[in-house]
Design a protein around this motif. Structure first.
Motif, PDB file in Angstrom:
ATOM      1  N   MET B  51       0.822  -1.211   0.000  1.00 46.94           N
ATOM      2  CA  MET B  51       0.000   0.000   0.000  1.00 46.94           C
ATOM      3  C   MET B  51       0.854   1.258   0.000  1.00 46.94           C
ATOM      4  O   MET B  51       0.498   2.254  -0.612  1.00 46.94           O
ATOM      5  N   SER B  53       5.188   2.804   0.441  1.00 50.18           N
ATOM      6  CA  SER B  53       6.604   2.434   0.549  1.00 50.18           C
ATOM      7  C   SER B  53       7.022   2.325   2.019  1.00 50.18           C
ATOM      8  O   SER B  53       8.007   1.679   2.343  1.00 50.18           O
ATOM      9  N   GLY B  76       8.155   4.481  -4.415  1.00 46.07           N
ATOM     10  CA  GLY B  76       6.947   5.069  -3.837  1.00 46.07           C
ATOM     11  C   GLY B  76       6.681   6.427  -4.444  1.00 46.07           C
ATOM     12  O   GLY B  76       7.268   6.790  -5.460  1.00 46.07           O
ATOM     13  N   CYS B  82       3.305  11.313  -0.526  1.00 47.19           N
ATOM     14  CA  CYS B  82       2.834  10.015  -0.013  1.00 47.19           C
ATOM     15  C   CYS B  82       1.358  10.102   0.369  1.00 47.19           C
ATOM     16  O   CYS B  82       0.921  11.068   1.000  1.00 47.19           O
ATOM     17  N   HIS B  83       0.604   9.109  -0.036  1.00 53.21           N
ATOM     18  CA  HIS B  83      -0.828   9.037   0.266  1.00 53.21           C
ATOM     19  C   HIS B  83      -1.084   8.978   1.764  1.00 53.21           C
ATOM     20  O   HIS B  83      -2.176   9.274   2.220  1.00 53.21           O
ATOM     21  N   TYR B  84      -0.080   8.537   2.490  1.00 58.93           N
ATOM     22  CA  TYR B  84      -0.216   8.434   3.945  1.00 58.93           C
ATOM     23  C   TYR B  84       0.757   9.390   4.625  1.00 58.93           C
ATOM     24  O   TYR B  84       1.515   9.000   5.509  1.00 58.93           O
TER      25      TYR B  84
HETATM   26  S1  FES Z   1       4.885   6.150  -0.794  1.00 57.44           S
HETATM   27 FE1  FES Z   1       3.182   5.929  -2.145  1.00 57.44          FE
HETATM   28  S2  FES Z   1       1.600   5.831  -0.668  1.00 57.44           S
HETATM   29 FE2  FES Z   1       3.257   6.187   0.637  1.00 57.44          FE
END
Ligand code: FES
Ligand SMILES: Cc1cc2nc3c(=O)[nH]c(=O)nc-3n(C[C@H](O)[C@H](O)[C@H](O)COP(=O)(O)OP(=O)(O)OC[C@H]3O[C@@H](n4cnc5c(N)ncnc54)[C@H](O)[C@@H]3O)c2cc1C
Ligand code: SF4
Ligand code: SF4
Lengths: 655, 150
Positions: B51, B53, B76, B82-84
């Motif tokens: 989901m 990195s 990633g 980053c999505h998170y």
């Molecule tokens: S690095 Fe792509 S979702 Fe965190």
């Protein structure tokens, strides 16, 4: 279910010829049948079609499958389809595994049948190994916040906002520029019917302003979006206009007195604007904006402003919003011929772009609607238009701008001819793409008016001493080279992705296609959805199109998003972190690894333990890698599940 | 633009096996964009989706090498995307640690790569795969590869 012996069915999709044409799908299926626990395989023409899904369901029944592997396209678009299909037939959706042999095999190894087939077998082996270890999970849902964000207030975003607003939802309409309206606000008339652009757009802009449910946030930008479907946390930057917009009346006294003269962007740099200016006469909101970079600080505007609205010390303001759904409608740009001096643009005064022509033709434009040529301000008699500038060109963009440039050249030749019948017009084209309703009629009208169409791509543009432009072109229908002398040459520049598209791409994690525009979830069947749940895309941000299409697109996003808003909840993935209290030593490492504050240490001394607020977990899995005792696991991405894939990349001694 | 160059593999030429971990939101999307854009690349990479990195467990990467990987890429979203929030930032910390581990195992630096690829960077994704494959071909098969493993 959990301890049942895995009975796996593997379905290999041909995707028509998209997969079947580039690798041996039957060999992949045959190979899958040799893998442990695989009891059934089938090659489907289209696994995602009704017939393909029926084959999966029949396989589940006949072979008593408790796990399904589909080797086809990407989970980012098709996982929900197959999960639902499995669920219907009694297989837990999380015991479905996706193997991507299209985007990762057939489409990227198109001329390597052996290599692609071998790789597909590896990927299937990896998927089967993972599938064996997948556990059933429950799906949960989250409430959907009833506020809406629309980014970009061109015709597409405005329409989306109106529809959301009319349905009773509160809308934040964020527009980068100082006024709503988008590109359409700058055209004179619009094809195919040649209505006056601002006469049809103006009332829509007013409708937006009047709608009680729409909050216009002009001169603002979205800088950050966190969260997920139903629960997006948005940061909006309100750029300082350096005046109090509640007090400013838009009278324009400030711009009268401001001594700084700058090229007017709205007018494509023909004509001037001041350092403080009203964006354009029909602007919504009708408020001035001060361009601080060019302000000399003379304070003339402050003295002139009777309302006392000027605030030189205004700071940017960041505002946080919570919304449930998002429409992205950031539009596009016209191709810029300056860097490569296409067709002499930038070298010869009398070569201009269509956007510039639109402003010259506009009665509210810098010349009061008189098209004049830049070199001597004389009204031209003979005008040429070159189509597909920057489009359908291997050196620039290979795509066609959707007929928009064919049609705007036809429109503009027609409009000038009607205004000044003594003028002559040539359109140089490769093909005329008059595909939408009313377009062919517009083309015929131009021909009837006497506009001459020359089929050929100009090979050379030269300038004469008097500023005239000579276009050398092979008339491919006659098979002869002709030289056409023009007073003015207009470049029909195609539509290209803008900065807003790349910003949205990174802020919302939206993929872009090879042409640079945002990618829809499915180009045909989900044309306004995106791969991010709850985010929709409208208008030219998703590719070149005309106004009617962009408007329909805007409405479509409102319709699609309202499904979520009206139900009030959205399904979310059951992928979360889980803790095994027996293994946890309460070291607390996970606590600050989680960006969402899922963990907290509770209790004292011997009674200490980690409290897990699972509802906050978004399922990134970062904490799991940090946990030193292995007490944390991410469901659906458990260590052994991922390691099974790793191990099965390899095998001993070939097959 | 997708250039029509065949990446045909001649049977004599050694093809490395590369394991690539992609985060769901960016890099896996980048792989999809490469597919959609038909950006041709050598068939050397096996992608494993996680989901984020941030989920990159050093154990995954060390296991990949022990099982026979000639190279490993983990990828990633670009820093800040980053999505998170910042899982990728946490991944960079692990990357430093992993580099050291990889050396300790007697492997060359070139065999491990961290790269940020966004969902829109299909062409770049293909370039990363192609260039990394070339790089691995230069260093040759991994000395850790168990005998008989392909
Ligand atoms: S690095 Fe792509 S979702 Fe965190
Ligand atoms: C020269 C020319 C002539 C044309 N003539 C016609 C015609 O006659 N008839 C016709 O049907 N079509 C015509 N078109 C096509 C027409 O312009 C488009 O179909 C239409 O403008 C698309 O609307 P939109 O809302 O998608 O995008 P836009 O009109 O481009 O609006 C996008 C809006 O989003 C804003 N924005 C951008 N980035 C951000 C961001 N990061 N945050 C917030 N806001 C942002 C922009 O400022 C803009 O207001 C023409 C196009 C060109 C270039
Ligand atoms: S700032 Fe003052 S002068 Fe300028 S438009 Fe607003 S009210 Fe008028
Ligand atoms: S997986 Fe772990 S780090 Fe990620 S959101 Fe859930 S609890 Fe937080």
């Amino acid at each position: 279910m959990e301890n049942e012996e895995p009975r796996i069915g593997v379905f290999v999709c041909e995707c028509g010829v998209n997969i079947g044409g580039y690798l041996d799908t039957q060999a992949v299926a045959d190979y899958a049948l040799t893998l442990p626990n695989v009891v059934h395989t089938k090659v489907n023409k289209f696994t995602c079609a009704d017939s393909g899904q029926a084959e999966i369901q029949a396989g589940i029944k006949e072979h008593n499958l408790n796990r399904v592997v589909v080797a086809s396209c990407t989970p980012r678009t098709h996982e929900p389809t197959f999960r639902a299909c499995c669920k219907e037939a009694g297989v837990n959706p999380y015991q479905f595994e996706f193997v991507n042999i299209r985007d990762q095999c057939s489409w990227i190894h198109m001329w390597d049948w052996e290599g692609a087939t071998a790789k597909a077998k590896d990927l299937v082996r990896m998927g089967v190994a993972r599938s064996r270890l997948l556990e059933p999970l429950d799906e949960s849902s989250v409430p959907v916040d009833q506020n809406v964000l629309v980014i970009g207030a061109g015709v597409a975003g405005m329409q989306a906002a109106i529809d959301f607003g009319d349905m009773g939802y509160n809308v934040y309409l964020v527009e980068k520029g100082p006024s709503i309206g988008g590109r359409m606000a700058r055209f004179d008339k619009v094809f195919p019917t040649n209505d006056c652009s601002i006469c049809i757009l103006g009332p829509k802009m007013v409708e937006v302003a009047r709608n009680k449910n729409i909050n216009i946030m002009s001169y603002s930008e979205v800088t950050d979006v966190d969260g997920f479907v139903g629960n997006f946390e948005v940061t909006v930057l309100h750029k300082p206009r350096y005046l109090d917009t509640d007090i400013c009346t838009g009278c324009g006294a400030c711009q009268e007195v401001c001594p700084v003269e700058l090229p007017s962007e709205f007018n494509e740099n023909f004509g001037i604007r001041k350092a403080i200016y009203i964006p354009f006469p029909q602007a919504v909101p009708m408020r001035a904006v001060l361009d601080k970079d060019n302000c000399i600080g003379c304070k003339a505007c402050e003295k002139a402003c009777e309302a006392g609205a000027i605030r030189y010390d205004q700071e940017p303001i960041y505002e946080k919003l919570k919304v449930g759904v998002i429409t992205v409608a950031v539009g596009m740009d016209a191709f810029d011929p300056l860097p490569h001096n296409n067709y002499g643009y930038g070298l010869y005064d009398n070569v201009i772009t269509t956007m510039e022509f639109e402003r010259l033709l506009n009665a509210a434009g810098p010349t009061g609607g008189h098209v004049v040529r830049p070199s001597d301000a004389v009204e031209p008699i003979t005008v040429g238009f070159i189509n597909c500038v920057g489009s359908r060109d291997v050196n620039e963009n290979i795509y066609c701008s959707g007929g928009v440039c064919c049609m705007f050249s036809i429109k503009n030749a027609q409009l000038l001819k009607e205004k000044r019948p003594e003028t002559n017009h040539y359109i140089f084209y490769m093909d005329i793409r008059s595909t939408m309703r009313g377009f062919e009629e517009a083309y015929n009208r131009a021909r009837d008016l006497g506009v001459k169409f020359i089929r050929g791509k100009p090979v050379e543009i030269t300038e004469k001493e008097n500023g005239n432009i000579v276009v050398r072109v092979e008339d491919t229908l006659k098979g002869e080279i002709v030289n056409v002398e023009l007073d003015l040459l207009v470049l029909g520049t195609g539509l290209v992705p803008n900065e807003g598209i790349s910003e949205m791409g990174s802020i919302l994690k939206l993929p872009r296609s090879a042409d640079g525009f945002l990618t829809e979830l499915h180009p045909k069947l989900a044309p306004v959805d995106t791969t991010t749940d709850g985010v929709f895309v409208a208008g030219c941000a998703a590719g070149p199109r005309d106004i009617a299409y962009a408007t329909a697109h805007g409405s479509a996003t409102a319709g699609r998003a309202t499904r979520l808003l009206s139900v009030g909840s959205a399904p979310i993935m059951g992928i979360t972190a889980r803790i095994d209290e027996d293994k946890c030593v309460v070291c607390g490492v996970c606590v600050d690894k989680c960006p969402y504050g899922v963990f907290e240490i509770v209790g004292t001394n011997g009674d200490r333990r980690i409290n897990v607020v699972e509802a906050l977990c978004k399922g990134c899995g970062t904490c799991v890698t940090a946990c030193p005792t292995g007490a944390l696991e991410q469901s659906h991405f458990k260590n052994d599940q991922v390691l099974a894939q790793v191990r099965n990349v390899f095998q001993y001694g070939g097959e | 633009m997708a250039e029509a160059t065949a990446t045909g593999t001649t049977s004599e030429e050694w093809q490395p096996k590369i394991v690539m971990f992609c985060c769901n939101w960016c890099s896996y999307g980048g792989a999809d964009s490469a597919g959609m854009g038909r950006f041709q690349q050598p068939p050397t990479v096996r992608v494993i989706r996680v989901m984020c990195s941030g989920r990159m467990d050093p154990v995954f990467i060390l296991n990949a090498f022990l099982e026979g990987a000639d190279g490993v890429i983990f990828s990633g979203c670009h820093i800040g995307d980053c999505h998170y929030v910042n899982g990728n930032y946490k991944a960079t910390i692990k990357y430093k640690f992993l580099k050291a581990m990889v050396n300790e195992l007697g492997l060359e630096d070139e065999r491990l790569k961290l790269d940020w690829i966004s969902a829109s960077e299909g062409e770049r994704y293909a370039n990363v795969v192609t260039e990394f494959t070339e790089q691995i071909k230069k260093v040759g098969p991994s000395p850790l590869k168990p005998e008989g493993v392909v």
